[in-house]
Design an enzyme around this catalytic site. Sequence first.
Site, PDB file in Angstrom:
ATOM      1  N   GLY A  46       2.634  -5.475   4.808  1.00  0.00           N
ATOM      2  CA  GLY A  46       1.537  -4.929   4.018  1.00  0.00           C
ATOM      3  C   GLY A  46       2.130  -3.911   3.070  1.00  0.00           C
ATOM      4  O   GLY A  46       3.097  -4.192   2.376  1.00  0.00           O
ATOM      5  N   GLU A  47       1.600  -2.730   3.092  1.00  0.00           N
ATOM      6  CA  GLU A  47       2.118  -1.641   2.263  1.00  0.00           C
ATOM      7  C   GLU A  47       2.395  -0.478   3.213  1.00  0.00           C
ATOM      8  O   GLU A  47       1.462   0.125   3.747  1.00  0.00           O
ATOM      9  CB  GLU A  47       1.073  -1.281   1.197  1.00  0.00           C
ATOM     10  CG  GLU A  47       1.675  -1.000  -0.163  1.00  0.00           C
ATOM     11  CD  GLU A  47       2.645   0.160  -0.142  1.00  0.00           C
ATOM     12  OE1 GLU A  47       2.330   1.177   0.494  1.00  0.00           O
ATOM     13  OE2 GLU A  47       3.724   0.041  -0.761  1.00  0.00           O
ATOM     14  N   SER A  48       3.678  -0.203   3.415  1.00  0.00           N
ATOM     15  CA  SER A  48       4.025   0.725   4.493  1.00  0.00           C
ATOM     16  C   SER A  48       3.501   2.142   4.257  1.00  0.00           C
ATOM     17  O   SER A  48       3.150   2.843   5.204  1.00  0.00           O
ATOM     18  CB  SER A  48       5.530   0.729   4.734  1.00  0.00           C
ATOM     19  OG  SER A  48       6.210   1.101   3.568  1.00  0.00           O
ATOM     20  N   CYS A  78       8.397  -7.027   7.699  1.00  0.00           N
ATOM     21  CA  CYS A  78       8.347  -6.438   6.361  1.00  0.00           C
ATOM     22  C   CYS A  78       7.962  -4.960   6.414  1.00  0.00           C
ATOM     23  O   CYS A  78       8.772  -4.154   6.849  1.00  0.00           O
ATOM     24  CB  CYS A  78       7.431  -7.273   5.463  1.00  0.00           C
ATOM     25  SG  CYS A  78       7.840  -7.062   3.732  1.00  0.00           S
ATOM     26  N   ARG A 108      13.413   0.169   1.117  1.00  0.00           N
ATOM     27  CA  ARG A 108      12.131  -0.428   0.669  1.00  0.00           C
ATOM     28  C   ARG A 108      12.329  -1.163  -0.643  1.00  0.00           C
ATOM     29  O   ARG A 108      13.126  -0.766  -1.480  1.00  0.00           O
ATOM     30  CB  ARG A 108      11.092   0.671   0.425  1.00  0.00           C
ATOM     31  CG  ARG A 108      10.437   1.196   1.668  1.00  0.00           C
ATOM     32  CD  ARG A 108       9.262   2.105   1.278  1.00  0.00           C
ATOM     33  NE  ARG A 108       8.149   1.327   0.761  1.00  0.00           N
ATOM     34  CZ  ARG A 108       7.296   1.783  -0.169  1.00  0.00           C
ATOM     35  NH1 ARG A 108       7.453   2.957  -0.701  1.00  0.00           N
ATOM     36  NH2 ARG A 108       6.301   1.013  -0.571  1.00  0.00           N
ATOM     37  N   ILE A 142       8.210 -10.916   0.373  1.00  0.00           N
ATOM     38  CA  ILE A 142       7.234 -10.355  -0.574  1.00  0.00           C
ATOM     39  C   ILE A 142       7.523  -8.869  -0.747  1.00  0.00           C
ATOM     40  O   ILE A 142       7.291  -8.077   0.163  1.00  0.00           O
ATOM     41  CB  ILE A 142       5.789 -10.558  -0.070  1.00  0.00           C
ATOM     42  CG1 ILE A 142       5.525 -12.052   0.199  1.00  0.00           C
ATOM     43  CG2 ILE A 142       4.785 -10.002  -1.087  1.00  0.00           C
ATOM     44  CD1 ILE A 142       4.194 -12.335   0.864  1.00  0.00           C
ATOM     45  N   ARG A 143       8.070  -8.535  -1.879  1.00  0.00           N
ATOM     46  CA  ARG A 143       8.469  -7.127  -2.136  1.00  0.00           C
ATOM     47  C   ARG A 143       9.114  -6.551  -0.860  1.00  0.00           C
ATOM     48  O   ARG A 143       8.733  -5.500  -0.338  1.00  0.00           O
ATOM     49  CB  ARG A 143       7.255  -6.299  -2.573  1.00  0.00           C
ATOM     50  CG  ARG A 143       7.633  -5.145  -3.480  1.00  0.00           C
ATOM     51  CD  ARG A 143       6.479  -4.735  -4.364  1.00  0.00           C
ATOM     52  NE  ARG A 143       5.361  -4.221  -3.603  1.00  0.00           N
ATOM     53  CZ  ARG A 143       5.177  -2.929  -3.316  1.00  0.00           C
ATOM     54  NH1 ARG A 143       6.021  -2.019  -3.741  1.00  0.00           N
ATOM     55  NH2 ARG A 143       4.133  -2.547  -2.615  1.00  0.00           N
ATOM     56  N   HIS A 204       8.188 -12.810   6.148  1.00  0.00           N
ATOM     57  CA  HIS A 204       6.860 -13.014   6.741  1.00  0.00           C
ATOM     58  C   HIS A 204       6.737 -14.354   7.477  1.00  0.00           C
ATOM     59  O   HIS A 204       6.147 -15.289   6.930  1.00  0.00           O
ATOM     60  CB  HIS A 204       5.799 -12.994   5.632  1.00  0.00           C
ATOM     61  CG  HIS A 204       5.528 -11.658   5.053  1.00  0.00           C
ATOM     62  ND1 HIS A 204       4.498 -10.851   5.474  1.00  0.00           N
ATOM     63  CD2 HIS A 204       6.159 -10.977   4.072  1.00  0.00           C
ATOM     64  CE1 HIS A 204       4.493  -9.724   4.782  1.00  0.00           C
ATOM     65  NE2 HIS A 204       5.503  -9.781   3.919  1.00  0.00           N
ATOM     66  N   GLU A 206       4.689 -15.200   9.631  1.00  0.00           N
ATOM     67  CA  GLU A 206       3.274 -15.522   9.869  1.00  0.00           C
ATOM     68  C   GLU A 206       2.662 -16.306   8.707  1.00  0.00           C
ATOM     69  O   GLU A 206       1.566 -16.835   8.837  1.00  0.00           O
ATOM     70  CB  GLU A 206       2.483 -14.238  10.157  1.00  0.00           C
ATOM     71  CG  GLU A 206       2.125 -13.371   8.948  1.00  0.00           C
ATOM     72  CD  GLU A 206       3.294 -12.550   8.413  1.00  0.00           C
ATOM     73  OE1 GLU A 206       4.443 -12.734   8.860  1.00  0.00           O
ATOM     74  OE2 GLU A 206       3.045 -11.717   7.516  1.00  0.00           O
TER      75      GLU A 206
HETATM   76  N1  GLN Z   1       7.184  -3.203  -0.093  1.00  0.00           N
HETATM   77  C1  GLN Z   1       6.249  -2.993   0.954  1.00  0.00           C
HETATM   78  C2  GLN Z   1       6.391  -1.587   1.521  1.00  0.00           C
HETATM   79  O1  GLN Z   1       7.275  -0.895   1.239  1.00  0.00           O
HETATM   80  C3  GLN Z   1       6.410  -3.986   2.063  1.00  0.00           C
HETATM   81  C4  GLN Z   1       6.016  -5.342   1.586  1.00  0.00           C
HETATM   82  C5  GLN Z   1       5.517  -6.252   2.655  1.00  0.00           C
HETATM   83  O2  GLN Z   1       5.231  -5.861   3.788  1.00  0.00           O
HETATM   84  N2  GLN Z   1       5.376  -7.495   2.278  1.00  0.00           N
HETATM   85  O3  GLN Z   1       5.578  -1.217   2.307  1.00  0.00           O
END
Ligand code: GLN
Length: 257
Positions: A46-48, A78, A108, A142-143, A204, A206
């Site tokens: 997600g977005e940490s 992630c 990150r 993903i990022r 990911h 999942e």
């Molecule tokens: N770039 C996101 C972060 O730093 C992580 C991306 C992800 O979980 N797909 O939180």
Amino acid sequence: MAVGVLALQGSFNEHLAALRRIGVKGVEIRKAEQLENVSSLIIPGGESTTMAKLAELHNLFPALREFVKMGKPVWGTCAGLIFLADKATGQKTGGQELVGGLDCTVHRNFFGSQIQSFEAELPVPELAATEGGPPSFRAVFIRAPAILEVGPGVEVLASVSIQSNKNVDFNPALQDNQEGSAESDTSKVIVAVKQGNILATAFHPELTIDSRWHSYFMKMLPSNNEITAASSSSSYYADQESYLYNKQPKTDLPIYE
Ligand code: GLN
């Protein structure tokens, strides 16, 4: 006991669906006391930074750290990997609180911004030895973060090849197609590790149909070891035994439910 999936933000629903595909009950975790009812925990992507803020708001950090210390299996994917790392770089100003426990340094957004997200076929010898199936795993980044350093107790389960001296603007899919790119121009970064009760992947699992990382995680439960090991030949692709992985186009989109 069910598997807990931290459900503050990110791809928790996809993890719950992946668990269902291998016949495992997953439950959403939003409060510290809910951790008492689960045998293991998945911290999703997600977005940490956002996830950390929400975890702080709900006062979850002490309980999450306690859960890790108790030796219960915990898997971070992630952003979840960032949560579990002892040290993170490339964080927003002021940093963010981490759960820690995994002796490594993560960076990150190592591969660049959202549009530089990619899929790559990773060699996964340990996963294939335990779960069967092909020797590689199609991983969705993903990022994504990358693991820059690991401590002595950390087992490396997968790495991805990257172009040396170039950790931004990088896309392995493009690199694969570059003719004549010299072997010496590439190096590897770590993207999956295990340290005792902690599993962490920068990608990911999942989001794909290949359930081997989920069944591998289930085997980290001591009580489940024998049961899942005995059924390992059927756990691969779970309820979709007729699914022919090798006939699947490699440009397939992730599976959502
Ligand atoms: N770039 C996101 C972060 O730093 C992580 C991306 C992800 O979980 N797909 O939180």
